[in-house]
Design a protein around this motif. Structure first.
Motif, PDB file in Angstrom:
ATOM      1  N   LYS A  26       0.830  -1.207   0.000  1.00  0.00           N
ATOM      2  CA  LYS A  26       0.000   0.000   0.000  1.00  0.00           C
ATOM      3  C   LYS A  26       0.867   1.261   0.000  1.00  0.00           C
ATOM      4  CE  LYS A  26      -3.651  -0.671   2.718  1.00  0.00           C
ATOM      5  NZ  LYS A  26      -4.637  -0.432   3.806  1.00  0.00           N
ATOM      6  N   ILE A  29       2.227   1.755  -3.472  1.00  0.00           N
ATOM      7  CA  ILE A  29       1.136   2.197  -4.355  1.00  0.00           C
ATOM      8  C   ILE A  29       0.886   3.690  -4.158  1.00  0.00           C
ATOM      9  CG2 ILE A  29      -1.374   2.084  -4.673  1.00  0.00           C
ATOM     10  CD1 ILE A  29      -1.158  -0.951  -4.356  1.00  0.00           C
ATOM     11  N   THR A  30       0.846   4.130  -2.905  1.00  0.00           N
ATOM     12  CA  THR A  30       0.623   5.552  -2.613  1.00  0.00           C
ATOM     13  C   THR A  30       1.715   6.416  -3.243  1.00  0.00           C
ATOM     14  OG1 THR A  30      -0.427   4.965  -0.519  1.00  0.00           O
ATOM     15  CG2 THR A  30       0.290   7.245  -0.771  1.00  0.00           C
ATOM     16  N   TYR A  43      -4.937   0.738  -9.382  1.00  0.00           N
ATOM     17  CA  TYR A  43      -6.212   0.746  -8.655  1.00  0.00           C
ATOM     18  C   TYR A  43      -6.710  -0.683  -8.446  1.00  0.00           C
ATOM     19  CZ  TYR A  43      -6.679   5.815  -8.950  1.00  0.00           C
ATOM     20  OH  TYR A  43      -6.494   7.173  -8.792  1.00  0.00           O
ATOM     21  N   LEU A  46      -4.715  -2.115  -5.584  1.00  0.00           N
ATOM     22  CA  LEU A  46      -5.184  -1.541  -4.321  1.00  0.00           C
ATOM     23  C   LEU A  46      -6.506  -2.181  -3.913  1.00  0.00           C
ATOM     24  CD1 LEU A  46      -4.539   0.552  -2.157  1.00  0.00           C
ATOM     25  CD2 LEU A  46      -5.758   2.253  -3.528  1.00  0.00           C
ATOM     26  N   SER A  62     -11.884   1.613  -4.986  1.00  0.00           N
ATOM     27  CA  SER A  62     -10.628   1.559  -5.748  1.00  0.00           C
ATOM     28  C   SER A  62     -10.832   0.894  -7.106  1.00  0.00           C
ATOM     29  CB  SER A  62      -9.563   0.790  -4.960  1.00  0.00           C
ATOM     30  OG  SER A  62      -9.233   1.474  -3.782  1.00  0.00           O
TER      31      SER A  62
END
Length: 855
Positions: A26, A29-30, A43, A46, A62
């Protein structure tokens, strides 16, 4: 290089997810999304993380964001099916699993999804509705919303539609949605600003939109759109004539929009009934859609009540305000009365800055809280006691206000607030059904009335339990779109007596596909006259009468024909000149379609003979502006008023899409092509015009400069003679490079596999119109090298990237450069697929043909 880095990062994230390192995944991904915020795969990843953490609502959010970016993503549809199944939204689960099935090429996975669908059917009450919904989703793929200033209702409807994998575009005139609502999540694939009426209608006509969704006010966009050849839906947010006094022009526009749109949407049953009576609307598809809330906006947690801290009553008002005393949004006097009775009023919404500053100065009980995105706003409102659904009613707006379905009512209920209602018919009916508040008597003191309302308890699951969220209506709305589209197609076909004759001398797959699309889209079986009996295979499917002719009986066959609304000649064969007068007598309208080589490969004598055919035509069509302009430069401007560009669609694009999820190396194994070699395709048929021998000579000059192995692919499945093919194969045998010559007939579904595994296409034939094979290669993302002498200006004007050379002898100067730096050149092709689709898909082009041949 950037694409490679993105792949590596995503591969690392995927590995972390597989190892169960969800927080680490996560985090990356951020960080990735700070740089790249339009990657559907991120997305999707996520969404998987949230599924593994059992946070289904965040997973849904998401995955839907990913769907906005890529409506045909298998993983997203599959995972949304799983999420909705767990949330027990079984109809939603079925639709997404069904879409995943359509995108799946793995046999075992297909079987698994089919089992899911079978089990879900047992949980769905109305299976007949299910079949209608599935059919509707098959037919509605892409819509455009048109509105002067996009409003919150439009935004909600767009999100709802896009969340089901339907592309939604927006066209606006005055303000971009971000100018209106700030940083909100936009569900639109493309956003266009309207600047010119003619260009606007031309854009719509050339598009592949299934539905044009026009939102009032004002009504003039719907009226303008009725000039287009697409089904138009008119959504009446406010019926202007019952809100205020209109000019004569506005009255006429409102009447035309409501009466002549192909489908109508209203916000309330009362509004619908008024429209039906006012405009005499009968026998028409009508849909009522209240201004309901989105399901994901319902807060899980509530803020502490302000009243628990200070012992005062705190009301909230969401919406705009006006200083005009005649406006239904003039609430100043009402707010001042509440404040004078020590009741707090908290205001959220768009208001004039000077006006609101003066209003809050009146009392410390009046507060302006600003503008918030919808989700934040509803959460903030949980701290208050009562929502105000109040309007300033007067004789000018009485009928309008009595038919409203305010967004704020559903937002208040989502925040768990009971409501103080104005004394209006629609609001009283709503309250009688749901008992969520009380109607305010403005003539009596307010404090006691508001206090009584604070004692009404709104359960946290009220919206869900009563099905008052907009998402629950999406399947019915898509079915409504499909019904409107189908009726529109029938209307087109009914505008003639279904008497359409196609004349084409020899067999072409394009003609077979053309008549098929005419039948599928307009329910018309054409008659076909030809010298070639190969068309017989499709007679029963979509051809009504079939006329086989030869040069001896051609004239007599024409004389024996019935009268047609339209005759369309395809490929201008000179023999038609001798019977063109008889052909002209047999139809209301004659359309002559120039294919390209029938013009370019004709000498001056033939062109003068063909002139008789063009003189008789009402319309002459061309595949591109370039061919049209060359034609007019030769014949002069006398034909300019007849000349239009009208292209065939390419069925092959749909076949290529079916290969999207198949690994290229797997395809290469199936086709017996080495997976470690760069594939160079030369031409697309066996005609000498493709200059195979010269191209091979140019490759021979520089083959030792290649820094990697190459594999030559020569499609020679039609045209040409055996002697020429033998000469080409001998040349290849002496070249010293591995190659494959395709000679046997290949169905489209097999031929496109070879295009899919091609890396570089050499399209250097002597003349051409608008090569389908070249477009297919561009659609596949292949690097194309072509001749500057070929008429591909239309591709360049639309932004397609390919390499042009001045003469075939220049090929040796560029081919080694492209081979040795292939990855760099490949990145330049990234936009070609979208451009080719917009230019050459059947969905883009068929309605223009329908408008031309049928209307």
């Amino acid at each position: 290089m950037i694409e490679e880095r993105k792949k590596r990062i995503k591969s690392m994230i995927e590995e972390q997810i597989n190892r169960g390192l969800l927080d680490e995944a996560k985090f990356y991904i951020t960080e990735y999304m700070k740089i790249v915020n339009d990657d559907s795969e991120i997305y999707s990843m996520l969404g998987v993380i949230f599924i593994l953490q059992n946070d289904l609502e965040k997973a849904e959010e998401s995955l839907i964001r990913g769907l906005y970016l890529d409506k045909d993503n298998f993983d997203i549809h599959y995972n949304l099916g799983y999420v909705y199944e767990k949330m027990e939204y079984f109809m939603d689960a079925y639709i997404h699993y069904y879409k995943a099935l359509k995108l799946c090429d793995n046999t075992n996975l297909k079987e698994e999804i089919n089992n899911f669908l079978i089990n879900l059917r047992n949980n769905i009450n109305n299976v007949s509705n299910l079949e209608n919904y599935v059919n509707s989703y098959e037919n509605i793929k892409k819509i455009v919303i048109v509105q002067d200033i996009p409003c919150i209702r439009t935004h909600k409807i767009a999100k709802m539609i896009a969340s089901k994998g339907i592309q939604v575009d927006l066209m606006y005139y005055s303000l971009h949605p971000l100018q209106v609502y700030g940083e909100i999540e936009l569900p639109y694939k493309n956003i266009y600003k309207i600047s010119d009426a003619k260009a606007f209608i031309e854009f719509i006509n050339k598009s592949d939109y299934d539905i044009v969704y026009s939102a009032n006010e004002p009504d003039y966009f719907t009226v303008l759109l009725l000039a287009a050849d697409k089904p138009v839906i008119h959504d009446t947010h406010d019926m202007m004539s019952i809100r205020s006094k209109l000019s004569n022009e506005q009255i006429v526009l409102e009447y035309i929009a409501n009466k002549n749109a192909h489908g109508n949407i209203y916000v309330h049953e009362l509004q619908k009934e008024i429209a039906q009576n006012k405009f005499g609307i009968t026998n028409k598809h009508i849909f009522v859609l209240n201004n309901l809330i989105e399901r994901n906006l319902i807060p899980k947690n509530y803020k502490p009540k302000l009243s628990s801290l200070d012992g005062k009553i705190h009301c909230v008002y969401e919406g705009g305000l006006s200083s005009n005393k005649a406006s239904h949004r003039y609430l100043e006097d009402f707010f001042k009365r509440l404040a004078s009775e020590n009741i707090h009023v908290h205001i959220y919404g768009h208001v004039d800055n000077n006006y609101i500053l003066n209003l809050v100065k009146f009392s410390p009980f009046i507060h302006y809280e600003g503008i918030l995105p919808p989700k934040e706003l509803i959460f903030e409102m949980t701290q208050y006691d009562v929502g105000l659904a109040y309007f300033n009613v007067n004789e000018n707006n009485y009928y309008h206000i009595n038919t409203v379905s305010p967004n704020k009512v559903y937002d208040y209920l989502a925040a768990g607030l009971p409501i103080a209602f104005s004394d209006l018919v629609s609001l009283k009916l709503f309250n009688e059904e749901y008992k969520v508040g009380k109607v305010i008597d403005i003539k009596k003191p307010l404090y006691k009335q508001i206090l009584e309302i604070t004692n009404i308890k709104i359960e946290r699951d009220f919206i869900v339990k009563n099905n008052l969220f907009i998402n629950s209506h999406v399947h019915e709305l898509i079915k409504f779109f499909n019904d409107v589209k189908n009726d529109f197609k029938k209307t087109l076909s009914n505008k003639s007596d279904n008497k359409l004759l196609i004349i084409r001398s020899l067999y072409s797959i394009f003609i077979e596909e053309f008549v098929k699309r005419i039948y599928e889209n307009f329910n018309i079986k054409v008659d076909l006259m030809t010298f070639d009996d190969k068309y017989k295979n499709c007679v029963n499917a979509y051809i009504n009468q079939f006329f086989i002719i030869n040069q001896e009986n051609f004239a007599n066959k024409i004389k024996q024909l019935d009268f047609y609304d339209c005759i369309n000649i395809h490929y201008v064969t000179p023999i038609y000149a001798y019977v063109i007068e008889e052909i002209r007598k047999k139809c209301n309208m004659l359309v002559v379609t120039v294919w390209g080589s029938d013009y370019y490969r004709s000498n001056n004598d033939i062109r003068e003979l063909q002139r008789k055919i063009y003189d008789s035509a009402d319309v002459i069509t061309f595949a591109s502006e370039e061919i049209k302009n060359d034609f007019l430069n030769y014949y002069g401007k006398d034909y300019e008023s007849k000349a239009v560009v009208c292209r065939f669609g390419l069925t092959t694009l749909e076949e290529i899409d079916k290969l999207e999820n198949i690994d290229r190396n797997e395809l290469k194994k199936i086709l017996e092509i080495p997976d470690d070699k760069l594939v160079i395709s030369i031409g697309y048929n066996a005609s000498k015009e493709h200059n195979h021998l010269k191209i091979i000579e140019e490759i021979d000059k520089v083959k030792y400069q290649f820094n990697r192995d190459v594999f030559l692919l020569l499609p020679m499945t039609y045209n040409g003679d055996e002697e020429y093919k033998k000469e080409v194969k001998n040349k290849l045998a002496n070249l010293g490079l591995e190659y494959k010559v395709l000679e046997d007939y290949l169905p489209i579904s097999d031929f496109v596999k070879y295009e899919k595994v091609t890396d570089i296409m050499l399209q250097l034939q002597t003349t051409d119109a608008l090569s389908a094979s070249m477009q297919e290669n561009l659609y596949c993302g292949n690097v194309v090298i072509t001749g500057s002498w070929l008429p591909y200006r239309i591709l360049e004007d639309n932004g397609c990237w390919f390499i042009k050379i001045e003469k075939i002898n220049d090929l040796s100067n560029i081919i080694s450069e492209v081979v040795n730096n292939y990855e760099l050149y490949k990145t330049k092709t990234s936009n070609n697929k979208k451009i080719i689709y917009n230019l050459s898909s059947w969905r883009t082009n068929i309605y223009q043909w329908g408008n031309l041949l049928i209307k």
